[in-house]
Write a protein that holds these residues in place. Sequence first.
Motif, PDB file in Angstrom:
ATOM      1  N   PHE A 181      59.727 -45.283 134.605  1.00 54.21           N
ATOM      2  CA  PHE A 181      61.172 -45.081 134.501  1.00 54.21           C
ATOM      3  C   PHE A 181      61.542 -44.552 133.117  1.00 54.21           C
ATOM      4  O   PHE A 181      62.318 -43.609 132.985  1.00 54.21           O
ATOM      5  CB  PHE A 181      61.882 -46.412 134.778  1.00 54.21           C
ATOM      6  N   ILE A 182      60.966 -45.151 132.080  1.00 53.75           N
ATOM      7  CA  ILE A 182      61.247 -44.733 130.705  1.00 53.75           C
ATOM      8  C   ILE A 182      60.794 -43.291 130.487  1.00 53.75           C
ATOM      9  O   ILE A 182      61.538 -42.479 129.926  1.00 53.75           O
ATOM     10  CB  ILE A 182      60.582 -45.699 129.695  1.00 53.75           C
ATOM     11  N   ARG A 183      59.595 -42.955 130.926  1.00 51.19           N
ATOM     12  CA  ARG A 183      59.114 -41.571 130.778  1.00 51.19           C
ATOM     13  C   ARG A 183      60.057 -40.587 131.478  1.00 51.19           C
ATOM     14  O   ARG A 183      60.402 -39.546 130.913  1.00 51.19           O
ATOM     15  CB  ARG A 183      57.701 -41.420 131.371  1.00 51.19           C
ATOM     16  N   GLU A 184      60.465 -40.921 132.685  1.00 51.64           N
ATOM     17  CA  GLU A 184      61.353 -40.032 133.438  1.00 51.64           C
ATOM     18  C   GLU A 184      62.695 -39.865 132.723  1.00 51.64           C
ATOM     19  O   GLU A 184      63.196 -38.752 132.569  1.00 51.64           O
ATOM     20  CB  GLU A 184      61.595 -40.605 134.837  1.00 51.64           C
ATOM     21  N   ARG A 185      63.266 -40.948 132.261  1.00 48.51           N
ATOM     22  CA  ARG A 185      64.584 -40.889 131.629  1.00 48.51           C
ATOM     23  C   ARG A 185      64.542 -40.197 130.270  1.00 48.51           C
ATOM     24  O   ARG A 185      65.469 -39.493 129.909  1.00 48.51           O
ATOM     25  CB  ARG A 185      65.190 -42.290 131.509  1.00 48.51           C
ATOM     26  N   ILE A 186      63.480 -40.375 129.531  1.00 47.55           N
ATOM     27  CA  ILE A 186      63.333 -39.643 128.271  1.00 47.55           C
ATOM     28  C   ILE A 186      63.289 -38.150 128.577  1.00 47.55           C
ATOM     29  O   ILE A 186      63.938 -37.345 127.911  1.00 47.55           O
ATOM     30  CB  ILE A 186      62.074 -40.103 127.499  1.00 47.55           C
ATOM     31  N   ILE A 207      68.889 -46.239 128.813  1.00 44.99           N
ATOM     32  CA  ILE A 207      67.636 -46.636 129.463  1.00 44.99           C
ATOM     33  C   ILE A 207      67.565 -48.153 129.561  1.00 44.99           C
ATOM     34  O   ILE A 207      67.215 -48.709 130.610  1.00 44.99           O
ATOM     35  CB  ILE A 207      66.416 -46.056 128.713  1.00 44.99           C
ATOM     36  N   THR A 208      67.929 -48.837 128.481  1.00 45.38           N
ATOM     37  CA  THR A 208      67.918 -50.302 128.469  1.00 45.38           C
ATOM     38  C   THR A 208      68.864 -50.860 129.530  1.00 45.38           C
ATOM     39  O   THR A 208      68.493 -51.755 130.301  1.00 45.38           O
ATOM     40  CB  THR A 208      68.302 -50.825 127.071  1.00 45.38           C
ATOM     41  N   ALA A 209      70.078 -50.340 129.580  1.00 49.20           N
ATOM     42  CA  ALA A 209      71.055 -50.823 130.566  1.00 49.20           C
ATOM     43  C   ALA A 209      70.564 -50.582 131.990  1.00 49.20           C
ATOM     44  O   ALA A 209      70.693 -51.455 132.861  1.00 49.20           O
ATOM     45  CB  ALA A 209      72.404 -50.143 130.334  1.00 49.20           C
ATOM     46  N   ALA A 217      56.690 -48.814 122.405  1.00 47.11           N
ATOM     47  CA  ALA A 217      55.399 -48.190 122.715  1.00 47.11           C
ATOM     48  C   ALA A 217      55.557 -46.706 123.044  1.00 47.11           C
ATOM     49  O   ALA A 217      54.622 -45.931 122.858  1.00 47.11           O
ATOM     50  CB  ALA A 217      54.727 -48.917 123.873  1.00 47.11           C
ATOM     51  N   ALA A 218      56.737 -46.314 123.509  1.00 45.90           N
ATOM     52  CA  ALA A 218      56.975 -44.905 123.845  1.00 45.90           C
ATOM     53  C   ALA A 218      56.987 -44.029 122.597  1.00 45.90           C
ATOM     54  O   ALA A 218      56.804 -42.816 122.686  1.00 45.90           O
ATOM     55  CB  ALA A 218      58.291 -44.752 124.610  1.00 45.90           C
ATOM     56  N   GLU A 219      57.191 -44.634 121.432  1.00 50.38           N
ATOM     57  CA  GLU A 219      57.166 -43.945 120.137  1.00 50.38           C
ATOM     58  C   GLU A 219      58.029 -42.683 120.129  1.00 50.38           C
ATOM     59  O   GLU A 219      57.568 -41.594 119.788  1.00 50.38           O
ATOM     60  CB  GLU A 219      55.729 -43.621 119.735  1.00 50.38           C
ATOM     61  N   VAL A 220      59.280 -42.855 120.529  1.00 47.75           N
ATOM     62  CA  VAL A 220      60.219 -41.737 120.567  1.00 47.75           C
ATOM     63  C   VAL A 220      61.052 -41.745 119.293  1.00 47.75           C
ATOM     64  O   VAL A 220      61.534 -42.796 118.861  1.00 47.75           O
ATOM     65  CB  VAL A 220      61.155 -41.854 121.798  1.00 47.75           C
ATOM     66  N   GLN A 244      65.447 -36.883 119.570  1.00 43.96           N
ATOM     67  CA  GLN A 244      65.767 -36.751 120.993  1.00 43.96           C
ATOM     68  C   GLN A 244      67.248 -36.402 121.175  1.00 43.96           C
ATOM     69  O   GLN A 244      67.595 -35.513 121.951  1.00 43.96           O
ATOM     70  CB  GLN A 244      65.426 -38.054 121.733  1.00 43.96           C
ATOM     71  N   ALA A 245      68.115 -37.076 120.431  1.00 47.90           N
ATOM     72  CA  ALA A 245      69.551 -36.794 120.509  1.00 47.90           C
ATOM     73  C   ALA A 245      69.856 -35.374 120.042  1.00 47.90           C
ATOM     74  O   ALA A 245      70.688 -34.676 120.634  1.00 47.90           O
ATOM     75  CB  ALA A 245      70.335 -37.808 119.672  1.00 47.90           C
TER      76      ALA A 245
END
Length: 160
Positions: free
Chosen positions: A70-75, A84-86, A104-107, A112-113
């Motif tokens: 989910f995190i990979r997709e949303r990033i 993402i947290t919500a 761990a995603a190290e973004v 990104q913004a």
Amino acid sequence: MRADESGPEAPDPAEIEDKAVRLLARREHSRKELQRKLRQRQYPESLIADTLELLEQRGYLDNQRFAEAFIRERIGKGHGPLRITADLRERGIKDGMIRALLDAAEVDWQQQAAVVRERRFGTAPPANRTEWGRQGRFLAGRGFSAEQVRRVLGDGRGDD
């Protein structure tokens, strides 16, 4: 299909398991999502719980694996950490796991913004306060913090 477990129309546990596995074959689900989908089909609560336990034991259902995907997709879609947290909380993922997986995603969330802003508005900085506000609301809606927005857009003292 009946919601109670008695009588000749009671669902077969294999039927519930089959439906759950077919849902998981399409995409990862959190336990809470899969539970909600099985409830919508009016399967008995006790059979849903037993099925979910069985799927977790077999490794078919895994909240951590779901959250990672989910995190990979949303990033990739340009969402920020707050959104993402919500979204993960809404799907039943615990805060500790969310924090650990986002770390761990190290973004670089500021980067990104900036990429998301540039993709939407181009490379030129906001020309005035009105445009700054518009871009800031867009980034905030994507789930970036006020601090990340300020760093990407600058101080907002453009002409008005």
